[in-house]
Design a protein around this motif. Structure first.
Motif, short mmCIF file in Angstrom:
data_model
loop_
_atom_site.label_atom_id
_atom_site.label_comp_id
_atom_site.label_asym_id
_atom_site.label_seq_id
_atom_site.Cartn_x
_atom_site.Cartn_y
_atom_site.Cartn_z
N THR A 205 0.92 -1.33 0.14
CA THR A 205 -0.02 -0.07 -0.05
C THR A 205 0.99 1.26 -0.08
OG1 THR A 205 -1.64 1.26 1.18
CG2 THR A 205 -0.16 -0.13 2.52
N ARG A 206 0.32 2.26 -0.46
CA ARG A 206 1.23 3.59 -0.55
C ARG A 206 1.36 4.15 0.91
NH1 ARG A 206 -4.13 5.11 -1.87
NH2 ARG A 206 -4.77 7.29 -0.98
N HIS A 207 0.38 3.46 1.92
CA HIS A 207 0.34 3.91 3.07
C HIS A 207 1.50 3.39 4.12
CE1 HIS A 207 -3.17 6.35 2.51
NE2 HIS A 207 -3.97 5.18 1.99
N ALA A 208 2.32 2.43 3.43
CA ALA A 208 3.30 1.62 4.09
C ALA A 208 4.32 2.70 4.33
CB ALA A 208 3.56 0.28 3.51
N LEU A 209 5.23 2.24 5.50
CA LEU A 209 6.56 2.95 5.56
C LEU A 209 7.20 2.35 4.28
CD1 LEU A 209 6.82 2.59 9.40
CD2 LEU A 209 6.15 4.64 8.15
N ASP A 210 8.28 3.15 4.11
CA ASP A 210 9.25 2.83 3.10
C ASP A 210 9.91 1.70 3.42
OD1 ASP A 210 10.74 3.35 0.67
OD2 ASP A 210 12.40 3.86 1.88
N GLY A 211 9.81 0.60 2.33
CA GLY A 211 10.58 -0.71 2.24
C GLY A 211 9.80 -1.66 3.39
N VAL A 212 8.36 -1.40 3.77
CA VAL A 212 7.68 -2.25 4.69
C VAL A 212 6.70 -3.00 3.57
CG1 VAL A 212 5.89 -2.46 6.19
CG2 VAL A 212 7.87 -0.94 6.64
N VAL A 213 6.68 -4.16 3.63
CA VAL A 213 5.79 -5.31 2.66
C VAL A 213 4.51 -5.17 3.58
CG1 VAL A 213 5.36 -7.48 1.86
CG2 VAL A 213 7.65 -6.70 2.14
#
Length: 341
Positions: A205-213
Motif C-alpha cells: 500500500t502507498r500508506h506503508a512505511l518505506d521498504g515495508v511489505v
C-alpha cells in the motif's frame, strides 16, 4: 489468599489499559505496583489509579517490581526484547505471570523460559493470546470441536489495523507481532500444529512505511492437511477488523462480522477510522475489550488457585517458532517447514 496483589510491567498503551482494568473491573485482584523506565508516566498512572485500592508503588526497574514481596503476580506488557529476563525472574521467584505476546523474540529464548518453568516444577506462565477468551472465538472453537461442520478443510483469517505510526515497525514485525495472533488461533481452533508457512508480499500500500511489505498474505499448512490463509494489513486506513471463516466438509461459519447484507468499507480522513455503513472500531482495545476482561479475570482466578489457563509457555514457544519460519519465508518467498519441538 483471597486477593491477588498484581504488579504491571510496562505502562504503554497495552500496559496502561491492563492497569486500569485491574484497578476497576477485575474481581479478586488489586493493583499494587507499576514499573517502567519512564518513571514520570508510571507515576502519573499510579496517581490516577491509587485511589481505587490504596497506594500504587512505582519502580523504575521491572526486576525490582518482580522482587517486590508485596507483589503476588506480574502482568508483563513490556517490549518482547526484555521478556526472557523478566519471565525468568518471575519463574525464579515462583510468581504467576501473564505475558503479553510474543513470549520472547526467538525460539532459543522461548525454549529457555519453558525449560526454566519445567525445572521449577510449577506452571506459572500464561501468554496473552486474548482471542481464546473472546466469546465469538470461543463459540467457533466449540462448533469446530463438536464436528457439526465435518472435518475442517480451510480457515480464512483477516487481521487489519487502521495504521501503525511507529517508524520502527518493519516487515518482520508484521509477522512476529501481528501474525502471531493468527498462528495461535489456527493451532487452537483446529487443535493441531502448523507444519509449514509461506509469506507472500503483494504490491505494498502507498500508506506503508518505506521498504515495508504491507499487506502480507501467509499460508499455513496444518498437520492434517488443512490450509489456513491469513491477511495481515497494518495500514488498512479503514479501521481495526479481525474475522475468521472456517470451512468444513459439511458447512462453514464466520465470526467478527458487524454487517448483515452487502458489506463495503471506506477510508476515514485525517487518521480517523473508516466506516462500513456503521463505524469501524479504531483499535484492538475496543474490538477485544470483553476478551481482555475475561482473559485477565480468568488469569487472576487461576493464579489464586495456583493454576494456569489459556495459552501456556509452550504455546508461546511454538508460536515463536512458527513466526521465525514466517520471517524466513518473508525473505525468500518460499514455504518454510516449522521445526517443532
Amino acid at each position: 489468599m483471597t486477593s491477588l496483589r498484581v504488579g504491571v510491567v510496562g505502562v504503554g498503551l497495552m500496559g496502561a489499559d491492563h492497569a486500569r482494568r485491574l484497578a476497576t473491573r477485575i474481581a479478586g485482584a488489586s493493583l499494587v505496583a507499576l514499573a517502567d523506565p519512564d518513571v514520570e508516566r508510571a507515576q502519573a498512572l499510579a496517581d490516577e489509579l491509587g485511589g481505587s485500592g490504596g497506594t500504587v508503588r512505582v519502580h523504575a526497574d521491572p526486576l525490582d517490581l518482580v522482587a517486590d514481596e508485596g507483589v503476588d503476580a506480574v502482568l508483563l506488557a513490556s517490549p518482547g526484547s526484555v521478556h526472557e529476563e523478566q519471565l525468568l525472574a518471575c519463574i525464579e521467584r515462583g510468581v504467576h505471570v501473564l505475558c503479553e505476546k510474543p513470549l520472547t523474540m526467538n525460539g532459543d529464548s522461548s525454549r529457555r523460559v519453558v525449560e526454566a518453568e519445567r525445572a521449577g516444577g510449577r506452571d506459572l506462565v500464561q501468554v496473552g493470546f486474548m482471542r481464546r477468551f473472546d466469546p465469538e472465538y470461543v463459540r467457533l472453537h466449540e462448533m469446530l470441536a463438536d464436528g457439526r461442520f465435518g472435518r475442517p478443510l480451510v480457515l480464512h483469517q483477516t487481521h487489519r489495523n487502521l495504521s501503525v505510526p511507529n517508524p520502527d515497525f518493519r516487515s518482520e514485525m508484521i509477522v512476529r507481532d501481528s501474525l502471531v495472533h493468527e498462528v495461535d488461533c489456527a493451532r487452537w481452533l483446529l487443535g493441531e500444529e502448523i507444519v509449514s508457512v509461506q509469506v507472500i508480499g503483494p504490491t505494498p500500500t502507498r500508506h506503508a512505511l518505506d521498504g515495508v511489505v504491507d499487506p502480507q498474505i501467509s499460508i499455513f499448512r496444518m498437520a492434517s492437511g488443512a490450509v489456513v490463509t491469513n491477511e495481515v494489513f497494518v495500514n488498512s486506513r479503514t479501521g481495526y477488523e479481525v474475522r475468521v471463516e472456517a470451512v468444513g466438509e459439511d458447512g462453514s461459519a464466520i465470526i467478527g462480522r458487524p454487517w448483515g447484507e452487502v458489506y463495503t468499507t471506506t477510508a476515514g480522513h485525517d487518521g480517523a477510522a473508516g466506516t462500513w455503513g456503521g463505524p469501524i472500531v479504531p483499535d484492538y482495545r475496543v474490538r477485544f475489550e470483553r476478551a481482555y476482561d475475561l482473559e485477565v479475570q480468568a488469569w487472576v482466578d487461576a493464579s489464586l488457585r495456583g493454576e494456569v489457563v489459556g495459552a501456556t509457555s509452550r504455546d508461546g514457544w511454538i508460536s515463536t517458532l512458527v513466526c521465525s519460519a514466517g520471517m524466513e519465508s518473508l525473505a525468500s518467498g518460499r514455504p518454510v517447514d516449522v521445526a517443532l519441538p
